[in-house]
Design a protein around this motif. Sequence first.
Motif, PDB file in Angstrom:
ATOM      1  N   SER A  36      35.363  34.377  36.566  1.00 53.21           N
ATOM      2  CA  SER A  36      36.207  35.228  37.405  1.00 53.21           C
ATOM      3  C   SER A  36      35.719  36.670  37.396  1.00 53.21           C
ATOM      4  O   SER A  36      35.706  37.340  38.433  1.00 53.21           O
ATOM      5  CB  SER A  36      37.661  35.159  36.929  1.00 53.21           C
ATOM      6  OG  SER A  36      38.206  33.883  37.142  1.00 53.21           O
ATOM      7  N   GLU A  37      35.297  37.141  36.243  1.00 57.45           N
ATOM      8  CA  GLU A  37      34.825  38.517  36.139  1.00 57.45           C
ATOM      9  C   GLU A  37      33.559  38.742  36.955  1.00 57.45           C
ATOM     10  O   GLU A  37      33.447  39.732  37.692  1.00 57.45           O
ATOM     11  CB  GLU A  37      34.564  38.865  34.666  1.00 57.45           C
ATOM     12  CG  GLU A  37      35.831  38.968  33.830  1.00 57.45           C
ATOM     13  CD  GLU A  37      35.546  38.949  32.336  1.00 57.45           C
ATOM     14  OE1 GLU A  37      34.340  38.882  31.949  1.00 57.45           O
ATOM     15  OE2 GLU A  37      36.504  38.975  31.550  1.00 57.45           O
ATOM     16  N   ALA A  40      34.313  38.546  40.712  1.00 59.28           N
ATOM     17  CA  ALA A  40      35.002  39.758  41.160  1.00 59.28           C
ATOM     18  C   ALA A  40      34.019  40.907  41.354  1.00 59.28           C
ATOM     19  O   ALA A  40      34.109  41.657  42.345  1.00 59.28           O
ATOM     20  CB  ALA A  40      36.090  40.141  40.165  1.00 59.28           C
ATOM     21  N   GLU A  69      38.877  46.707  36.938  1.00 59.96           N
ATOM     22  CA  GLU A  69      39.846  46.265  37.939  1.00 59.96           C
ATOM     23  C   GLU A  69      41.065  47.182  37.908  1.00 59.96           C
ATOM     24  O   GLU A  69      41.370  47.816  36.905  1.00 59.96           O
ATOM     25  CB  GLU A  69      40.268  44.826  37.653  1.00 59.96           C
ATOM     26  CG  GLU A  69      40.979  44.669  36.318  1.00 59.96           C
ATOM     27  CD  GLU A  69      41.203  43.221  35.945  1.00 59.96           C
ATOM     28  OE1 GLU A  69      41.769  42.993  34.862  1.00 59.96           O
ATOM     29  OE2 GLU A  69      40.807  42.331  36.700  1.00 59.96           O
ATOM     30  N   ASP A  82      42.298  41.189  40.772  1.00 60.02           N
ATOM     31  CA  ASP A  82      40.879  40.940  40.548  1.00 60.02           C
ATOM     32  C   ASP A  82      39.990  41.879  41.355  1.00 60.02           C
ATOM     33  O   ASP A  82      39.074  42.506  40.817  1.00 60.02           O
ATOM     34  CB  ASP A  82      40.549  39.482  40.891  1.00 60.02           C
ATOM     35  CG  ASP A  82      41.240  38.506  39.957  1.00 60.02           C
ATOM     36  OD1 ASP A  82      41.030  38.610  38.741  1.00 60.02           O
ATOM     37  OD2 ASP A  82      41.997  37.657  40.447  1.00 60.02           O
ATOM     38  N   SER A  97      42.467  37.761  45.205  1.00 60.60           N
ATOM     39  CA  SER A  97      42.805  37.090  43.954  1.00 60.60           C
ATOM     40  C   SER A  97      41.815  35.957  43.707  1.00 60.60           C
ATOM     41  O   SER A  97      41.496  35.195  44.629  1.00 60.60           O
ATOM     42  CB  SER A  97      44.234  36.543  44.042  1.00 60.60           C
ATOM     43  OG  SER A  97      44.577  35.843  42.864  1.00 60.60           O
ATOM     44  N   LYS A  99      40.861  32.680  41.215  1.00 60.97           N
ATOM     45  CA  LYS A  99      41.253  31.732  40.173  1.00 60.97           C
ATOM     46  C   LYS A  99      40.253  30.581  40.178  1.00 60.97           C
ATOM     47  O   LYS A  99      39.549  30.353  41.174  1.00 60.97           O
ATOM     48  CB  LYS A  99      42.654  31.193  40.430  1.00 60.97           C
ATOM     49  CG  LYS A  99      43.767  32.225  40.288  1.00 60.97           C
ATOM     50  CD  LYS A  99      43.958  32.665  38.855  1.00 60.97           C
ATOM     51  CE  LYS A  99      45.152  33.613  38.714  1.00 60.97           C
ATOM     52  NZ  LYS A  99      44.897  34.938  39.329  1.00 60.97           N
TER      53      LYS A  99
END
Length: 243
Positions: A36-37, A40, A69, A82, A97, A99
């Motif tokens: 996710s990081e 983003a 963020e 995010d 967002s 996920k």
Amino acid sequence: MSRIDDLLKQAISGLGPKPTDSEPQNVKRRYSERLSECVALAVAAELRERGLKEARPASPGELDSSGAERRMAGGLGAKKVDVTWATEEAGLLLAISIKSINFRDSSTKNFQKNLVNRRGDMLMEAVTLHRRFPYAVLGAFFFFDKDAELDGTSKRKSTFINAHARLRLFTGRADPAGRDEQFERFYILLLDAEAAMPVRAFEVGNPGTQIDLAVIFDDLLNLTAERNPDFYEFDSGELRNVR
């Protein structure tokens, strides 16, 4: 390959080998967090290339000392988001967002176990942001391992197909006065870190048609311009100030 495809490929390749389904939960959780990081960072970098210079997150020193963020004030309390683009004049204009579900459940052998919980997290985020920023454009990127497309049985559809059905009600918010829990756009993305093109994207509700990542960003930015016509216009893939 478009720029965003390349950015995501570079980001995902930096994660290293994906843990196996049998590895400890904390190892798998950390992999998902890192995914996710890195996604983003790649998404925000694409937005900055398209004219959204304040988009976060960024690498330390690119925007300020941290580049982290944002924690946005919302209608139901503050919320870390995010990817965000916000300005001093307008507040939050665009948020995305992110996920993911990356590992099979040990008992069912499919990827659906946490789908409802992840959906709940994303919908609460949409409500929180839309209550305070009704004109903000909210996008959702839900990543699944590529095998979520293949985990169906004679008794149940694949996680990929089921996810489209479970999420279809929560996309397509066309009016700032619309339902707070809806996202303006919601996408399901299948991830294969070993592939030359590691990400395949689909608009929720349309599992049979793959959509180019660059087209997704065109759509999000065009909608952002439509919501803010006195300040921005969408032109040749970029968001520009109206003069």
